[in-house]
Design a protein around this motif. Structure first.
Motif, mmCIF file in Angstrom:
data_model
loop_
_atom_site.group_PDB
_atom_site.id
_atom_site.type_symbol
_atom_site.label_atom_id
_atom_site.label_comp_id
_atom_site.label_asym_id
_atom_site.label_seq_id
_atom_site.Cartn_x
_atom_site.Cartn_y
_atom_site.Cartn_z
ATOM 1 N N GLY A 34 -30.844 -23.442 18.492
ATOM 2 C CA GLY A 34 -30.769 -24.339 19.646
ATOM 3 C C GLY A 34 -31.147 -23.680 20.959
ATOM 4 N N ASP A 37 -34.771 -24.732 22.125
ATOM 5 C CA ASP A 37 -35.146 -26.122 22.379
ATOM 6 C C ASP A 37 -35.652 -26.261 23.810
ATOM 7 O OD1 ASP A 37 -34.495 -26.979 19.887
ATOM 8 O OD2 ASP A 37 -32.538 -27.774 20.431
ATOM 9 N N GLU A 38 -36.700 -27.056 23.969
ATOM 10 C CA GLU A 38 -37.264 -27.316 25.289
ATOM 11 C C GLU A 38 -37.451 -28.811 25.456
ATOM 12 O OE1 GLU A 38 -40.920 -25.161 25.379
ATOM 13 O OE2 GLU A 38 -39.934 -23.332 26.029
ATOM 14 N N ARG A 40 -36.637 -32.440 28.358
ATOM 15 C CA ARG A 40 -35.730 -33.008 29.351
ATOM 16 C C ARG A 40 -34.574 -33.780 28.740
ATOM 17 N NH1 ARG A 40 -39.381 -35.304 34.244
ATOM 18 N NH2 ARG A 40 -40.678 -33.466 34.488
ATOM 19 N N SER A 41 -34.839 -34.599 27.752
ATOM 20 C CA SER A 41 -33.778 -35.437 27.198
ATOM 21 C C SER A 41 -33.753 -35.293 25.684
ATOM 22 C CB SER A 41 -34.016 -36.900 27.568
ATOM 23 O OG SER A 41 -35.148 -37.390 26.893
ATOM 24 N N TRP A 42 -32.766 -35.876 25.059
ATOM 25 C CA TRP A 42 -32.624 -35.748 23.614
ATOM 26 C C TRP A 42 -33.806 -36.362 22.867
ATOM 27 C CZ3 TRP A 42 -32.334 -40.191 20.724
ATOM 28 C CH2 TRP A 42 -32.090 -41.366 21.414
ATOM 29 N N LYS A 43 -34.495 -37.316 23.485
ATOM 30 C CA LYS A 43 -35.639 -37.957 22.829
ATOM 31 C C LYS A 43 -36.871 -37.054 22.797
ATOM 32 C CE LYS A 43 -34.791 -42.775 23.913
ATOM 33 N NZ LYS A 43 -35.349 -43.936 24.601
ATOM 34 N N HIS A 44 -37.025 -36.239 23.811
ATOM 35 C CA HIS A 44 -38.264 -35.493 23.977
ATOM 36 C C HIS A 44 -38.081 -33.983 23.849
ATOM 37 C CE1 HIS A 44 -39.954 -39.270 25.250
ATOM 38 N NE2 HIS A 44 -38.964 -39.404 26.117
ATOM 39 N N ARG A 45 -37.123 -33.557 23.049
ATOM 40 C CA ARG A 45 -36.894 -32.119 22.883
ATOM 41 C C ARG A 45 -37.723 -31.596 21.717
ATOM 42 N NH1 ARG A 45 -33.219 -30.429 26.183
ATOM 43 N NH2 ARG A 45 -32.701 -28.446 25.250
ATOM 44 N N THR A 46 -38.274 -30.406 21.898
ATOM 45 C CA THR A 46 -39.000 -29.751 20.821
ATOM 46 C C THR A 46 -38.441 -28.341 20.660
ATOM 47 O OG1 THR A 46 -40.683 -28.948 22.344
ATOM 48 C CG2 THR A 46 -41.146 -31.011 21.208
ATOM 49 N N ASN A 47 -38.602 -27.807 19.480
ATOM 50 C CA ASN A 47 -38.118 -26.460 19.204
ATOM 51 C C ASN A 47 -39.309 -25.523 19.147
ATOM 52 O OD1 ASN A 47 -37.215 -24.102 17.599
ATOM 53 N ND2 ASN A 47 -35.305 -25.242 17.667
#
Length: 114
Positions: A34, A37-38, A40-47
Motif C-alpha cells: 500500500g 499506491d498513487e 487522488r481517490s479510491w477510484k483512481h488509485r494505481t499501484n
C-alpha cells in the motif's frame, strides 16, 4: 524516462519507478504494498509495483526489488523478519537490496544535477 548505466548496461527508469525506489529507501528498504499506491481517490488509485512488473517483466531483478511472502520471512535478513513482526497481518512485503537501491538513486540524482 531517464537512462542510467550500471555494469555497462543501459537501464531505462520511468518516473514511477524512481518514486518507488525513493519510497523504498525512505521506509528502510522494506515496505507494504500500500505504500506504493498513487492517485487522488479510491477510484483512481494505481499501484506502482504492479506497473513495475508490467514494464520490466523478466528484467525486474535489475532494480534489486522483490516481493517476499510472509512464509519465507525466516530465510530473509533480520530487517525483513522485524518488519513482519511489526506488521502481523501482512502477507507480502516489498524488499529492496540496499546497495542496488542506493546506487540507482545516486545515479538518478547525478542525472538530475546535470
Amino acid at each position: 524516462m531517464k537512462t542510467i548505466i550500471i555494469n555497462s548496461k543501459p537501464i531505462s527508469v520511468y518516473a514511477e519507478m524512481e518514486r518507488a525506489m525513493r519510497t523504498l529507501a525512505r521506509n528502510g528498504y522494506c515496505a507494504k504494498m500500500g505504500d506504493f499506491d498513487e492517485g487522488r481517490s479510491w477510484k483512481h488509485r494505481t499501484n506502482v509495483m504492479a506497473k513495475y512488473r508490467k514494464y520490466y517483466g523478466e528484467k525486474a531483478d535489475i532494480f534489486g526489488v522483490k516481493l517476499v511472502p510472509r512464509v519465507l520471512r525466516d530465510y530473509e535478513p533480520p530487517h525483513v523478519r522485524a518488519f513482519f513482526d511489526a506488521h502481523p497481518r501482512l502477507t507480502m512485503a516489498i524488499v529492496g537490496d540496499k546497495r542496488r537501491v542506493n546506487l540507482i538513486i545516486k545515479k538518478l540524482d547525478a542525472l538530475s544535477a546535470e
